[in-house]
Every structure is written in structure tokens, then in C-alpha cells.
Design a protein around this motif. Structure first.
Motif, PDB file in Angstrom:
ATOM      1  N   LEU A 101       0.823  -1.204   0.000  1.00  0.00           N
ATOM      2  CA  LEU A 101       0.000   0.000   0.000  1.00  0.00           C
ATOM      3  C   LEU A 101       0.861   1.259   0.000  1.00  0.00           C
ATOM      4  CD1 LEU A 101      -2.753  -1.063   2.559  1.00  0.00           C
ATOM      5  CD2 LEU A 101      -2.998  -0.850   0.086  1.00  0.00           C
ATOM      6  N   ALA A 102       1.947   1.230   0.771  1.00  0.00           N
ATOM      7  CA  ALA A 102       2.807   2.415   0.866  1.00  0.00           C
ATOM      8  C   ALA A 102       3.484   2.735  -0.459  1.00  0.00           C
ATOM      9  CB  ALA A 102       3.860   2.206   1.953  1.00  0.00           C
ATOM     10  N   ASN A 103       3.630   1.722  -1.295  1.00  0.00           N
ATOM     11  CA  ASN A 103       4.323   1.913  -2.567  1.00  0.00           C
ATOM     12  C   ASN A 103       3.405   1.823  -3.782  1.00  0.00           C
ATOM     13  OD1 ASN A 103       7.422   2.039  -1.947  1.00  0.00           O
ATOM     14  ND2 ASN A 103       6.590   0.489  -0.561  1.00  0.00           N
ATOM     15  N   GLY A 104       2.096   1.855  -3.527  1.00  0.00           N
ATOM     16  CA  GLY A 104       1.135   1.897  -4.629  1.00  0.00           C
ATOM     17  C   GLY A 104       1.038   0.617  -5.427  1.00  0.00           C
ATOM     18  N   ILE A 105       1.376  -0.497  -4.831  1.00  0.00           N
ATOM     19  CA  ILE A 105       1.315  -1.784  -5.533  1.00  0.00           C
ATOM     20  C   ILE A 105      -0.089  -2.376  -5.379  1.00  0.00           C
ATOM     21  CG2 ILE A 105       2.209  -4.152  -5.605  1.00  0.00           C
ATOM     22  CD1 ILE A 105       4.884  -2.983  -4.582  1.00  0.00           C
ATOM     23  N   ALA A 106      -0.700  -2.732  -6.498  1.00  0.00           N
ATOM     24  CA  ALA A 106      -2.056  -3.298  -6.476  1.00  0.00           C
ATOM     25  C   ALA A 106      -2.015  -4.617  -7.238  1.00  0.00           C
ATOM     26  CB  ALA A 106      -3.051  -2.325  -7.096  1.00  0.00           C
ATOM     27  N   ASP A 107      -1.665  -5.708  -6.553  1.00  0.00           N
ATOM     28  CA  ASP A 107      -1.497  -6.989  -7.229  1.00  0.00           C
ATOM     29  C   ASP A 107      -2.435  -8.066  -6.710  1.00  0.00           C
ATOM     30  OD1 ASP A 107      -0.381  -7.422  -4.769  1.00  0.00           O
ATOM     31  OD2 ASP A 107       1.513  -8.259  -5.511  1.00  0.00           O
ATOM     32  N   ASP A 108      -3.431  -7.660  -5.904  1.00  0.00           N
ATOM     33  CA  ASP A 108      -4.444  -8.618  -5.467  1.00  0.00           C
ATOM     34  C   ASP A 108      -5.747  -7.865  -5.223  1.00  0.00           C
ATOM     35  OD1 ASP A 108      -4.097  -7.336  -3.012  1.00  0.00           O
ATOM     36  OD2 ASP A 108      -3.051  -9.015  -2.071  1.00  0.00           O
ATOM     37  N   MET A 109      -6.784  -8.574  -4.842  1.00  0.00           N
ATOM     38  CA  MET A 109      -8.103  -7.964  -4.684  1.00  0.00           C
ATOM     39  C   MET A 109      -8.092  -6.884  -3.606  1.00  0.00           C
ATOM     40  SD  MET A 109     -11.201  -7.899  -5.770  1.00  0.00           S
ATOM     41  CE  MET A 109     -12.866  -7.429  -5.279  1.00  0.00           C
ATOM     42  N   LEU A 110      -7.393  -7.136  -2.506  1.00  0.00           N
ATOM     43  CA  LEU A 110      -7.395  -6.178  -1.395  1.00  0.00           C
ATOM     44  C   LEU A 110      -6.690  -4.882  -1.772  1.00  0.00           C
ATOM     45  CD1 LEU A 110      -7.946  -5.370   1.510  1.00  0.00           C
ATOM     46  CD2 LEU A 110      -5.904  -6.642   2.209  1.00  0.00           C
ATOM     47  N   THR A 111      -5.461  -4.969  -2.250  1.00  0.00           N
ATOM     48  CA  THR A 111      -4.708  -3.742  -2.557  1.00  0.00           C
ATOM     49  C   THR A 111      -5.328  -2.991  -3.728  1.00  0.00           C
ATOM     50  OG1 THR A 111      -3.162  -5.101  -3.851  1.00  0.00           O
ATOM     51  CG2 THR A 111      -2.523  -4.545  -1.598  1.00  0.00           C
ATOM     52  N   THR A 112      -5.870  -3.710  -4.695  1.00  0.00           N
ATOM     53  CA  THR A 112      -6.526  -3.055  -5.838  1.00  0.00           C
ATOM     54  C   THR A 112      -7.737  -2.250  -5.378  1.00  0.00           C
ATOM     55  OG1 THR A 112      -5.814  -4.836  -7.319  1.00  0.00           O
ATOM     56  CG2 THR A 112      -7.610  -3.447  -8.085  1.00  0.00           C
ATOM     57  N   THR A 113      -8.533  -2.829  -4.491  1.00  0.00           N
ATOM     58  CA  THR A 113      -9.718  -2.133  -3.976  1.00  0.00           C
ATOM     59  C   THR A 113      -9.332  -0.916  -3.152  1.00  0.00           C
ATOM     60  OG1 THR A 113     -10.913  -4.249  -3.903  1.00  0.00           O
ATOM     61  CG2 THR A 113     -11.834  -2.423  -2.633  1.00  0.00           C
ATOM     62  N   LEU A 114      -8.317  -1.061  -2.299  1.00  0.00           N
ATOM     63  CA  LEU A 114      -7.891   0.056  -1.452  1.00  0.00           C
ATOM     64  C   LEU A 114      -7.409   1.229  -2.276  1.00  0.00           C
ATOM     65  CD1 LEU A 114      -6.080  -1.978   1.342  1.00  0.00           C
ATOM     66  CD2 LEU A 114      -8.115  -0.594   1.638  1.00  0.00           C
ATOM     67  N   LEU A 115      -6.662   0.960  -3.329  1.00  0.00           N
ATOM     68  CA  LEU A 115      -6.153   2.051  -4.157  1.00  0.00           C
ATOM     69  C   LEU A 115      -7.268   2.736  -4.942  1.00  0.00           C
ATOM     70  CD1 LEU A 115      -3.359   1.021  -3.353  1.00  0.00           C
ATOM     71  CD2 LEU A 115      -2.638   1.320  -5.723  1.00  0.00           C
ATOM     72  N   ALA A 116      -8.393   2.041  -5.119  1.00  0.00           N
ATOM     73  CA  ALA A 116      -9.511   2.614  -5.878  1.00  0.00           C
ATOM     74  C   ALA A 116     -10.518   3.343  -5.001  1.00  0.00           C
ATOM     75  CB  ALA A 116     -10.226   1.508  -6.654  1.00  0.00           C
ATOM     76  N   SER A 117     -10.327   3.283  -3.678  1.00  0.00           N
ATOM     77  CA  SER A 117     -11.349   3.810  -2.772  1.00  0.00           C
ATOM     78  C   SER A 117     -11.036   5.218  -2.283  1.00  0.00           C
ATOM     79  CB  SER A 117     -11.499   2.894  -1.557  1.00  0.00           C
ATOM     80  OG  SER A 117     -12.517   3.374  -0.702  1.00  0.00           O
ATOM     81  N   LYS A 118     -12.091   6.002  -2.082  1.00  0.00           N
ATOM     82  CA  LYS A 118     -12.001   7.326  -1.467  1.00  0.00           C
ATOM     83  C   LYS A 118     -12.463   7.298  -0.014  1.00  0.00           C
ATOM     84  CE  LYS A 118     -10.636  10.006  -4.912  1.00  0.00           C
ATOM     85  NZ  LYS A 118      -9.405  10.828  -4.816  1.00  0.00           N
ATOM     86  N   ALA A 119     -12.802   6.120   0.478  1.00  0.00           N
ATOM     87  CA  ALA A 119     -13.290   5.989   1.855  1.00  0.00           C
ATOM     88  C   ALA A 119     -12.142   6.173   2.846  1.00  0.00           C
ATOM     89  CB  ALA A 119     -13.927   4.615   2.059  1.00  0.00           C
ATOM     90  N   THR A 120     -12.507   6.447   4.098  1.00  0.00           N
ATOM     91  CA  THR A 120     -11.519   6.459   5.177  1.00  0.00           C
ATOM     92  C   THR A 120     -10.963   5.051   5.326  1.00  0.00           C
ATOM     93  OG1 THR A 120     -12.656   8.236   6.345  1.00  0.00           O
ATOM     94  CG2 THR A 120     -11.176   6.851   7.643  1.00  0.00           C
TER      95      THR A 120
END
Length: 405
Positions: A101-120
């Protein structure tokens, strides 16, 4: 606090792989019981500890484990989840997931969703004590904090690896309580404010094995930082060497000497709204730091000292919009010295206490103080430092806004 504040809230729980996954099961159960709508994303590693079926039963929703497993063909799953969530909590958060997450890596369902979210997004780390203390993990946590992520600090205790230390996922009951506080409608008088708190002692080196310091435990400063964060502030804690856990939602920067503390404060001072200088900074330091251990040669020893830079006075001369709050730990004529310090240092408030009093001063869990402003003075009775810190900040904000009734 009642659970009604979670009713109808959409909470997405991200579960990464670690032994603490079993606590995530309890967390999902408690959130569902509190009335929240809960959905779960699991990393592949997390499924090795607990099956998705456990989370499906407790949340009454599908569990997501694969970015390419589209359960509803009318939407893109990770975008739909990212938009659906009112809040996302990653619990447990492993060092691996934090690093991604700290390095903007989105290689699975969790990290991909987090990078796409505007939620807290809240992150609740859980890992081995040495992993949690590793410089790369600290760096990644600091980066995420700067990016707006909020953290639930792990607790200390017996870890699954056999070590005893900091790294246990916070208990589900405490996490639910924090979420209730987050969703409650209490006014946060410091929301949108940046607060800097200095805490603890400094160490002024004599040689590689000796230093000059004082008895400050850092407890009051850490309590002030915790109070500022709980009142909505973006809080930076600049701490000397202490043995205290960093409060939740506080970004800690650790320093040793008075010069390091000064330089660190100055780097963050320009856009700060409030600076609370709680640290007991050394007034003097050795004029020369010896490169090797000083040998015992005579019955007497003289060490030449020189004054350190007065941080509060430096900030007082520089301040523009900043509200500057200092502390005066005295042993006599407390109020007189505090009022003098208020003027000399160009501070807005001085919090004065007599360190010789019982239940006050260094190392105690309670304190007795007087808050002094230019045309303001208020005594506080003996109170736990955490409670006192909140009362002090609320009193100052009331006075600043004119809402003193």
C-alpha cells in the motif's frame, strides 16, 4: 457508547495473512451484531488460516479473494466495493500488505480495492515485534500516515512466534469501540488542524557511552498528543527517548538531542496550527563530544557545557498563525516563573506545574497544573494525564473561540 452509530454503515474489512486472522473473524461478528453492513476481502495468504466461509456466514455477504472473480457481471467488483464502503479497515495488516500500500502496488483484490477507494481507511498492524520495529516497516507506516491512512496501534503481549512485545492485533472490542467513536457525531474542535507535540527528555552526548539527560518520562507529552488526535487534529509527536507506546492516529518522529528536536520541529512548524512544547529539553550540552570513551583518570572531572538553543523562544520569535503552548515544570514560585516565561518566550499559553508535589511531575500518571494565558488563569485539580490533556485542549479552544460559558 451504544452501537446505534454503526447501524447501516458499510464497513469493508480487509484481511491479510497472519495468525491474527482469527481475531478478524471475531471483529466481523461484532460489527455485524452492532448493525453494520460488513463485506470482507481476504488475501490468498489469509485463506490459509481461516476459510472464506467463516466470514461469509458471519457477514451474510460474499467474500472476495480474487480480483478476477466477478460475482456480479453488472459491476466491476473491486470498484463496486471501493465505492460501497463508508470505511475500510485492514485487520490484520501484515508487513507485506502495508509495504504494498505504501508503494502503490495493487497486485491482489485487497490492494486493488484500497487504491480505488475514497473511503476512510484504517490499518491495524499485526506482526512479529522485530518486524514491526524494522526501519522499512516504520517508513511504510509513516508514508501511509502521510497519505491519510489511520492506524490502530498493535498492543503488547505474548506473540504467536513466542516473543513478548508489541505486535498483537488490537482486540476486536477495542476496534469496534474506535469505529463507534469515529462514526459518532461529536464535534471535533481540532478537526482540520495540524498539531505538533514535543515530548520526553533529550540526551546530550558526552562520549559514545555517556550522556546528560533528565527525569522526564514523556507521559504528559504523549497524553497531549493522544488528546489532540482524539479531538480531530493531524498530530505529529516529536519524541525524545522514552518507553511509551505511540498513541493511535499519532505520527511519531523520534529524536535524541536538543538540536535534533529543534530541527525536526522547524521542518513541520510553518504549516502547523498549534505547537505544544511538552518536552523537557536539556538547557546545556557538552561543548565537545568525545569520539571515544572517556577514561577514568582522576578523582574530579570538569566537563565544559554550553547552552542549547531555546526551542520555545525560537518558535515564539518565528510564529505567525501558530498557537504556541509551553510547559513550565518548576520547584518553587511556579506561577511567577510561568508568567515570566509566557512573556519572555512570546507564548500564547503556559501550563505550569510544581514537580515536587505528590501526584504531579515526572513519571506519574497524574498531574496538577495551572493554565496561564496573557489575560487568563485556570487551576486544574489532580487528574490522570490523559484526562487532563483533553481538558486543557478543550479549555484553550473554548478560550480562543470565545465560547467560555
Amino acid at each position: 457508547m451504544t452501537t446505534v452509530v454503526l447501524t447501516g454503515k458499510n464497513i469493508l474489512v480487509g484481511v491479510s495473512g497472519g495468525i491474527a486472522v482469527y481475531k478478524a473473524v471475531a471483529l466481523v461478528s461484532k460489527l455485524s451484531q452492532a448493525g453494520a453492513n460488513v463485506k470482507v476481502i481476504m488475501t490468498e495468504s489469509a485463506t490459509k488460516f481461516v476459510t472464506p466461509l467463516s466470514f461469509q456466514v458471519l457477514s451474510r455477504n460474499d467474500v472476495y479473494t480474487d480480483t478476477f472473480d466477478e460475482k456480479d457481471s453488472s459491476v466491476i467488483a473491486h470498484i463496486d466495493l471501493a465505492d460501497w464502503a463508508d470505511l475500510i479497515i485492514v485487520a490484520p495488516a501484515t508487513a507485506n500488505t502495508i509495504g504494498k500500500l505504501a508503494n502503490g502496488i495493487a497486485d491482489d483484490m485487497l490492494t486493488t480495492t484500497l487504491l480505488a477507494s475514497k473511503a476512510t481507511i484504517w490499518v491495524a498492524p499485526a506482526m512479529n515485534v522485530h518486524m514491526y520495529d524494522h526501519p522499512s516497516v516504520k517508513r511504510n507506516i509513516s508514508q501511509l500516515f502521510s497519505d491519510g491512512y489511520r492506524f490502530i496501534e498493535p498492543s503488547e503481549g505474548f506473540l504467536a512466534c513466542g516473543y513478548i512485545g508489541k505486535g498483537r492485533l488490537e482486540e476486536p472490542e477495542k476496534i469496534v469501540s474506535l469505529l463507534q467513536e469515529h462514526f459518532s457525531q461529536k464535534p471535533l474542535p481540532l478537526k482540520g488542524k495540524k498539531v505538533i507535540v514535543t515530548a520526553g527528555p533529550t540526551r546530550e552526548r558526552i562520549d559514545p557511552v555517556r550522556y546528560i539527560t533528565n527525569f522526564s518520562s514523556g507521559k504528559m507529552g504523549y497524553a497531549m498528543a493522544e488528546a489532540a488526535a482524539s479531538l480531530g487534529a493531524e498530530t505529529i509527536l516529536i519524541s525524545g527517548p522514552v518507553s511509551l507506546p505511540v498513541p493511535t492516529e499519532v505520527n511519531a518522529i523520534f529524536v535524541e538531542s536538543s538540536e535534533e528536536m529543534l530541527n525536526t520541529v522547524l521542518r513541520h512548524f510553518e504549516d502547523a496550527d498549534i505547537v505544544i512544547k511538552t518536552a523537557a529539553v536539556a538547557d546545556y550540552k557538552p561543548k565537545m563530544i568525545l569520539p571515544s570513551k572517556m577514561k577514568k583518570k582522576s578523582e574530579e572531572l570538569t566537563i565544559e557545557l554550553t547552552k542549547t538553543t531555546d526551542i520555545l523562544q525560537t518558535l515564539g520569535a518565528m510564529k505567525k498563525q501558530q498557537l504556541l503552548i509551553g510547559f513550565a515544570a518548576e520547584t518553587n514560585d511556579v506561577i511567577q516563573y510561568a508568567k515570566d516565561k509566557l512573556v519572555r518566550k512570546n507564548a500564547d499559553y503556559i501550563i505550569a506545574n510544581d514537580v515536587t508535589e505528590a501526584n504531579a511531575g515526572f513519571g506519574t500518571d497524574t498531574n496538577i497544573v495551572t493554565l496561564i494565558g496573557n489575560d487568563f488563569e485556570k487551576e486544574f485539580p489532580v487528574l490522570p494525564k490523559k484526562e487532563l490533556s483533553k481538558e486543557l485542549l478543550l479549555t484553550i479552544m473554548e478560550w480562543e473561540t470565545g465560547d467560555t460559558h
